[in-house]
Every structure is written in C-alpha cells, then in structure tokens.
Write a protein that holds these residues in place. Structure first.
Motif, PDB file in Angstrom:
ATOM      1  N   MET A  84       2.859  74.831  -1.047  1.00 18.91           N
ATOM      2  CA  MET A  84       3.887  75.777  -1.471  1.00 18.91           C
ATOM      3  C   MET A  84       3.224  76.950  -2.190  1.00 18.91           C
ATOM      4  O   MET A  84       2.467  76.752  -3.127  1.00 18.91           O
ATOM      5  CB  MET A  84       4.878  75.085  -2.416  1.00 18.91           C
ATOM      6  CG  MET A  84       6.053  75.954  -2.834  1.00 18.91           C
ATOM      7  SD  MET A  84       6.957  75.275  -4.265  1.00 18.91           S
ATOM      8  CE  MET A  84       7.286  73.595  -3.744  1.00 18.91           C
ATOM      9  N   SER A  85       3.503  78.154  -1.741  1.00 12.94           N
ATOM     10  CA  SER A  85       2.890  79.342  -2.329  1.00 12.94           C
ATOM     11  C   SER A  85       3.451  79.615  -3.721  1.00 12.94           C
ATOM     12  O   SER A  85       4.560  79.195  -4.061  1.00 12.94           O
ATOM     13  CB  SER A  85       3.123  80.557  -1.431  1.00 12.94           C
ATOM     14  OG  SER A  85       4.508  80.858  -1.364  1.00 12.94           O
ATOM     15  N   LEU A  86       2.671  80.360  -4.515  1.00 14.51           N
ATOM     16  CA  LEU A  86       3.117  80.736  -5.856  1.00 14.51           C
ATOM     17  C   LEU A  86       4.378  81.591  -5.771  1.00 14.51           C
ATOM     18  O   LEU A  86       5.304  81.421  -6.583  1.00 14.51           O
ATOM     19  CB  LEU A  86       2.006  81.499  -6.572  1.00 14.51           C
ATOM     20  CG  LEU A  86       2.348  82.040  -7.969  1.00 14.51           C
ATOM     21  CD1 LEU A  86       2.699  80.903  -8.913  1.00 14.51           C
ATOM     22  CD2 LEU A  86       1.178  82.855  -8.516  1.00 14.51           C
ATOM     23  N   LEU A  87       4.432  82.490  -4.790  1.00 15.59           N
ATOM     24  CA  LEU A  87       5.599  83.361  -4.637  1.00 15.59           C
ATOM     25  C   LEU A  87       6.867  82.546  -4.391  1.00 15.59           C
ATOM     26  O   LEU A  87       7.917  82.806  -5.000  1.00 15.59           O
ATOM     27  CB  LEU A  87       5.378  84.337  -3.479  1.00 15.59           C
ATOM     28  CG  LEU A  87       6.505  85.328  -3.190  1.00 15.59           C
ATOM     29  CD1 LEU A  87       6.768  86.208  -4.395  1.00 15.59           C
ATOM     30  CD2 LEU A  87       6.149  86.178  -1.964  1.00 15.59           C
ATOM     31  N   TYR A  88       6.760  81.543  -3.519  1.00 14.90           N
ATOM     32  CA  TYR A  88       7.940  80.715  -3.259  1.00 14.90           C
ATOM     33  C   TYR A  88       8.324  79.918  -4.503  1.00 14.90           C
ATOM     34  O   TYR A  88       9.506  79.797  -4.833  1.00 14.90           O
ATOM     35  CB  TYR A  88       7.716  79.752  -2.092  1.00 14.90           C
ATOM     36  CG  TYR A  88       8.923  78.850  -1.895  1.00 14.90           C
ATOM     37  CD1 TYR A  88      10.038  79.313  -1.226  1.00 14.90           C
ATOM     38  CD2 TYR A  88       8.964  77.575  -2.462  1.00 14.90           C
ATOM     39  CE1 TYR A  88      11.174  78.531  -1.099  1.00 14.90           C
ATOM     40  CE2 TYR A  88      10.090  76.787  -2.351  1.00 14.90           C
ATOM     41  CZ  TYR A  88      11.195  77.266  -1.654  1.00 14.90           C
ATOM     42  OH  TYR A  88      12.331  76.490  -1.554  1.00 14.90           O
ATOM     43  N   ARG A  89       7.332  79.374  -5.204  1.00 15.93           N
ATOM     44  CA  ARG A  89       7.605  78.568  -6.394  1.00 15.93           C
ATOM     45  C   ARG A  89       8.374  79.382  -7.444  1.00 15.93           C
ATOM     46  O   ARG A  89       9.325  78.900  -8.054  1.00 15.93           O
ATOM     47  CB  ARG A  89       6.288  78.057  -6.975  1.00 15.93           C
ATOM     48  CG  ARG A  89       6.415  76.831  -7.864  1.00 15.93           C
ATOM     49  CD  ARG A  89       5.051  76.302  -8.218  1.00 15.93           C
ATOM     50  NE  ARG A  89       4.279  75.998  -7.023  1.00 15.93           N
ATOM     51  CZ  ARG A  89       2.942  75.862  -7.005  1.00 15.93           C
ATOM     52  NH1 ARG A  89       2.253  76.028  -8.108  1.00 15.93           N
ATOM     53  NH2 ARG A  89       2.321  75.577  -5.886  1.00 15.93           N
ATOM     54  N   ILE A  90       7.958  80.641  -7.616  1.00 18.89           N
ATOM     55  CA  ILE A  90       8.636  81.514  -8.574  1.00 18.89           C
ATOM     56  C   ILE A  90      10.078  81.757  -8.136  1.00 18.89           C
ATOM     57  O   ILE A  90      11.013  81.687  -8.939  1.00 18.89           O
ATOM     58  CB  ILE A  90       7.880  82.853  -8.696  1.00 18.89           C
ATOM     59  CG1 ILE A  90       6.526  82.630  -9.383  1.00 18.89           C
ATOM     60  CG2 ILE A  90       8.708  83.876  -9.476  1.00 18.89           C
ATOM     61  CD1 ILE A  90       5.608  83.847  -9.339  1.00 18.89           C
ATOM     62  N   LEU A 126      12.203  80.870   8.538  1.00 20.19           N
ATOM     63  CA  LEU A 126      12.643  82.217   8.899  1.00 20.19           C
ATOM     64  C   LEU A 126      12.391  83.218   7.772  1.00 20.19           C
ATOM     65  O   LEU A 126      12.653  84.408   7.944  1.00 20.19           O
ATOM     66  CB  LEU A 126      14.144  82.217   9.221  1.00 20.19           C
ATOM     67  CG  LEU A 126      14.625  81.327  10.366  1.00 20.19           C
ATOM     68  CD1 LEU A 126      16.120  81.518  10.576  1.00 20.19           C
ATOM     69  CD2 LEU A 126      13.870  81.613  11.655  1.00 20.19           C
ATOM     70  N   CYS A 127      11.897  82.740   6.641  1.00 17.44           N
ATOM     71  CA  CYS A 127      11.727  83.597   5.460  1.00 17.44           C
ATOM     72  C   CYS A 127      10.383  84.309   5.524  1.00 17.44           C
ATOM     73  O   CYS A 127       9.382  83.847   4.956  1.00 17.44           O
ATOM     74  CB  CYS A 127      11.845  82.767   4.185  1.00 17.44           C
ATOM     75  SG  CYS A 127      13.481  82.012   3.960  1.00 17.44           S
ATOM     76  N   PHE A 128      10.342  85.435   6.213  1.00 20.19           N
ATOM     77  CA  PHE A 128       9.106  86.163   6.469  1.00 20.19           C
ATOM     78  C   PHE A 128       8.463  86.714   5.208  1.00 20.19           C
ATOM     79  O   PHE A 128       7.273  87.036   5.195  1.00 20.19           O
ATOM     80  CB  PHE A 128       9.384  87.321   7.432  1.00 20.19           C
ATOM     81  CG  PHE A 128      10.388  88.309   6.900  1.00 20.19           C
ATOM     82  CD1 PHE A 128       9.981  89.424   6.197  1.00 20.19           C
ATOM     83  CD2 PHE A 128      11.745  88.106   7.096  1.00 20.19           C
ATOM     84  CE1 PHE A 128      10.904  90.324   5.702  1.00 20.19           C
ATOM     85  CE2 PHE A 128      12.686  89.011   6.597  1.00 20.19           C
ATOM     86  CZ  PHE A 128      12.258  90.124   5.895  1.00 20.19           C
ATOM     87  N   PHE A 129       9.238  86.833   4.101  1.00 23.34           N
ATOM     88  CA  PHE A 129       8.670  87.377   2.869  1.00 23.34           C
ATOM     89  C   PHE A 129       7.807  86.367   2.137  1.00 23.34           C
ATOM     90  O   PHE A 129       7.154  86.704   1.148  1.00 23.34           O
ATOM     91  CB  PHE A 129       9.769  87.919   1.939  1.00 23.34           C
ATOM     92  CG  PHE A 129      11.058  87.148   1.989  1.00 23.34           C
ATOM     93  CD1 PHE A 129      11.197  85.956   1.305  1.00 23.34           C
ATOM     94  CD2 PHE A 129      12.130  87.606   2.754  1.00 23.34           C
ATOM     95  CE1 PHE A 129      12.375  85.241   1.361  1.00 23.34           C
ATOM     96  CE2 PHE A 129      13.315  86.895   2.805  1.00 23.34           C
ATOM     97  CZ  PHE A 129      13.439  85.703   2.109  1.00 23.34           C
ATOM     98  N   ARG A 138       5.748  83.426   7.432  1.00 23.52           N
ATOM     99  CA  ARG A 138       4.962  84.213   8.386  1.00 23.52           C
ATOM    100  C   ARG A 138       4.068  83.314   9.230  1.00 23.52           C
ATOM    101  O   ARG A 138       3.912  83.523  10.436  1.00 23.52           O
ATOM    102  CB  ARG A 138       4.130  85.253   7.637  1.00 23.52           C
ATOM    103  CG  ARG A 138       4.987  86.328   6.968  1.00 23.52           C
ATOM    104  CD  ARG A 138       4.151  87.504   6.497  1.00 23.52           C
ATOM    105  NE  ARG A 138       3.291  87.173   5.376  1.00 23.52           N
ATOM    106  CZ  ARG A 138       3.658  87.200   4.107  1.00 23.52           C
ATOM    107  NH1 ARG A 138       4.900  87.539   3.770  1.00 23.52           N
ATOM    108  NH2 ARG A 138       2.797  86.910   3.141  1.00 23.52           N
ATOM    109  N   ARG A 139       3.488  82.285   8.590  1.00 22.25           N
ATOM    110  CA  ARG A 139       2.664  81.327   9.346  1.00 22.25           C
ATOM    111  C   ARG A 139       3.511  80.568  10.357  1.00 22.25           C
ATOM    112  O   ARG A 139       3.065  80.301  11.492  1.00 22.25           O
ATOM    113  CB  ARG A 139       1.979  80.338   8.395  1.00 22.25           C
ATOM    114  CG  ARG A 139       0.777  80.908   7.667  1.00 22.25           C
ATOM    115  CD  ARG A 139      -0.107  79.805   7.106  1.00 22.25           C
ATOM    116  NE  ARG A 139       0.590  78.966   6.143  1.00 22.25           N
ATOM    117  CZ  ARG A 139       0.627  79.199   4.839  1.00 22.25           C
ATOM    118  NH1 ARG A 139       0.017  80.265   4.338  1.00 22.25           N
ATOM    119  NH2 ARG A 139       1.270  78.380   4.031  1.00 22.25           N
ATOM    120  N   ALA A 140       4.737  80.199   9.957  1.00 23.73           N
ATOM    121  CA  ALA A 140       5.622  79.463  10.863  1.00 23.73           C
ATOM    122  C   ALA A 140       5.939  80.287  12.104  1.00 23.73           C
ATOM    123  O   ALA A 140       5.909  79.769  13.229  1.00 23.73           O
ATOM    124  CB  ALA A 140       6.915  79.077  10.136  1.00 23.73           C
TER     125      ALA A 140
END
Length: 295
Positions: free
Chosen positions: A1-7, A275-278, A283-285
């Motif tokens: 899980m990326s830091l951006l998503y965690r925030i 689907l959450c490209f941000f 983006r990897r998906a």
C-alpha cells in the motif's frame, strides 16, 4: 500500500466519524439520488480519441478508439461501468477507458445499460445480450474482452454465463459478492468499519431497486451462483478493505475447488482501487490489464 493511499484512506476514516457520515454519508446520499445522464463529459473529446455514439433501443453505446492511426488492434473491449445499477459512469471509468484504448489500440464499447428504478438487472442483461450480438458482427468472439467493475463486474459474469458464444477474456474488478440478506448481510456489517467509502445501507438500496423482483441468489445477480464450466480466462482485481472482501474470498475459494483457473491482483485498498489512477497501485493495475488484454 502506497503512502499516498494510506494518507487518503486514513483521511476518509476520520471524516466518516463526523456527523453526517463523511465520505460514506456522501456516497449513501448519491445512491439515493437516481441519475441517468448518459452524455459524455466534454473532456473526453480532448483526449485524442475517436468517439462515436450509437443509440440502441433507447440506450447509448459509446465507442472509443485511439486517434493514432498507427495504434491499431483487432481487440475489442466491452466495458460495463459500475454504479449499483443506479448510476452512470464516473471520471474514473472514463480515465480508465482512455488509458486502455491508447495503450492497447483496442476498440472500447462502453454500454449505458438500462438502470433502476425503471429497469432491473434482468432488463439490463437482455439488452446487453442484444448489444453483444451486434459487436460479434464486427469482432471475433476470441478477440473480445469483457470488463466491468462492481455491479458492472457482476453483469459481465452473468452475461457470459448466458451466452453460447463467449468472449475471449474477462477483467473483473471488485465484484459485488454476498448481496443476500440475513447471514451474508451480517458478514458485511461486521466488515463495514474497514471500508472507507461503502456501507451496507447502500447495498440494501441496490438490492431493493436494481435487484427488484429477482431472487438475490440468482445467477443474474450473484457471481457465487454461476456455473463456470467453459468460461474464458478471468483476471480479478479486488481490495482487502472493501465490504465485499470476505465474500470475494469465499467466492474465489469456491472457484478453485471447482478447478476454475484465474489470475488475481489484490491490495489492502478500497473498492474499485484498480480504477484509481491517482494512486500508483491503480496505474500499475491498468498496465497489467493492458498487457493481459494484448497477450
């Protein structure tokens, strides 16, 4: 899980504790406001795509191709956006379509299928069968990929089950498993706190409208009750932080017991994360989907 998503997810959790329910409250409010706007956003015409809209039996089909003449493919994607059978495509769907059309060169057919409350899931499936028959006149079945998220994911599975001439592949994003009341509803209630955006009340509204007059254990609604014999290859994308996660796990376990082979990509993220490209995971998906489509 990326830091951006965690925030972002932690922010949602905090907002959800506020009066009104925060993000979940907004999502619930949206599910009660039934909209059927099927016009494309103007921004789609500025993304370098060739776009054609066809009206078929009162509903629109948008057809997208990459504007680059060198980027051609014999592949076709039949894309069914989610929305609980009660809402049209969002910016996430349109961005995904744009990225896939440009990366693969495939022709993307996005169907604005019949919605509740005027129609139910079986009305949509009957219409989609007719649309697929039209697509088959332009593309070989083995070159067609069905793709859908949430309610759209359920639709592509139910539609494939109904068809004699099945598509070549399926991309299934966050299917809405376990919609039955009773025991299954209680499982979703217990898992509700882990989902940053969805709640069980939204599922109830969908069941009362989109699934109206159809048993909730029907193969037209619930992927768990489909016979997967002779199904094409499937690629599942789903999150560990969505209401449906326990049911998706049981569903995929059942497929394995039946000897059904499939690919899967799972992240500790929310419903429709693929689907959450941000987010980098989204983006990897999309890149993985495109590679799988073209293989």
């Amino acid at each position: 899980m990326s830091l951006l998503y965690r925030i972002a997810e932690n922010g949602c959790y905090k907002l959800n504790r506020l009066p009104g329910g925060g993000v979940k409250g907004l999502m619930l409010m949206e599910s009660k406001v039934l909209g059927d706007k099927d016009d494309l956003p103007r921004s789609m015409y500025r993304k370098g795509l060739k776009i054609k809209t066809v009206n078929y039996e009162g509903f629109k089909i948008h057809i997208f191709k990459d504007g680059n003449a060198k980027n051609k493919s014999n592949k076709a994607i039949f894309f069914l956006p989610g929305g609980g059978g009660m809402a049209r495509a969002t910016s996430l769907h349109y961005d995904t379509i744009t990225r896939i059309a440009k990366k693969t060169g495939a022709t993307v057919y996005m169907a604005n299928y019949p919605l509740a409350p005027k129609c139910n899931v079986r009305d949509a499936l009957k219409w989609l069968e007719k649309v697929y028959a039209k697509i088959l006149k332009r593309h070989l079945a083995q070159n067609i990929v069905f793709m859908g998220d949430s309610a759209g994911a359920n639709l592509i599975l139910s539609l494939t089950y109904r068809l004699k001439k099945k598509p070549g592949k399926l991309i299934v994003i966050s299917p809405a498993c376990g919609l039955e009341y009773g025991k299954n509803r209680n499982i979703r209630l217990a898992f509700e706190e882990y989902d940053p955006i969805l709640n069980v009340k939204m599922n109830d509204i969908i069941a009362e409208n989109w699934c109206r007059n159809v048993p909730l254990n029907s193969s037209d609604i619930s992927p768990e009750y489909i016979d997967y014999k002779d199904f094409p290859p499937m690629f599942f994308f789903y999150g560990k932080h969505e209401l449906f996660y326990p049911h998706v796990m049981n569903y995929l376990y059942s497929l394995r017991k039946q000897g059904i082979e499939f690919s899967e990509e799972v992240e500790s993220m929310c419903h429709d994360w693929a689907l959450c490209f941000f987010f980098p995971e989204g983006r990897r998906a999309i890149r993985k989907m495109c590679k799988w489509i073209m293989n």
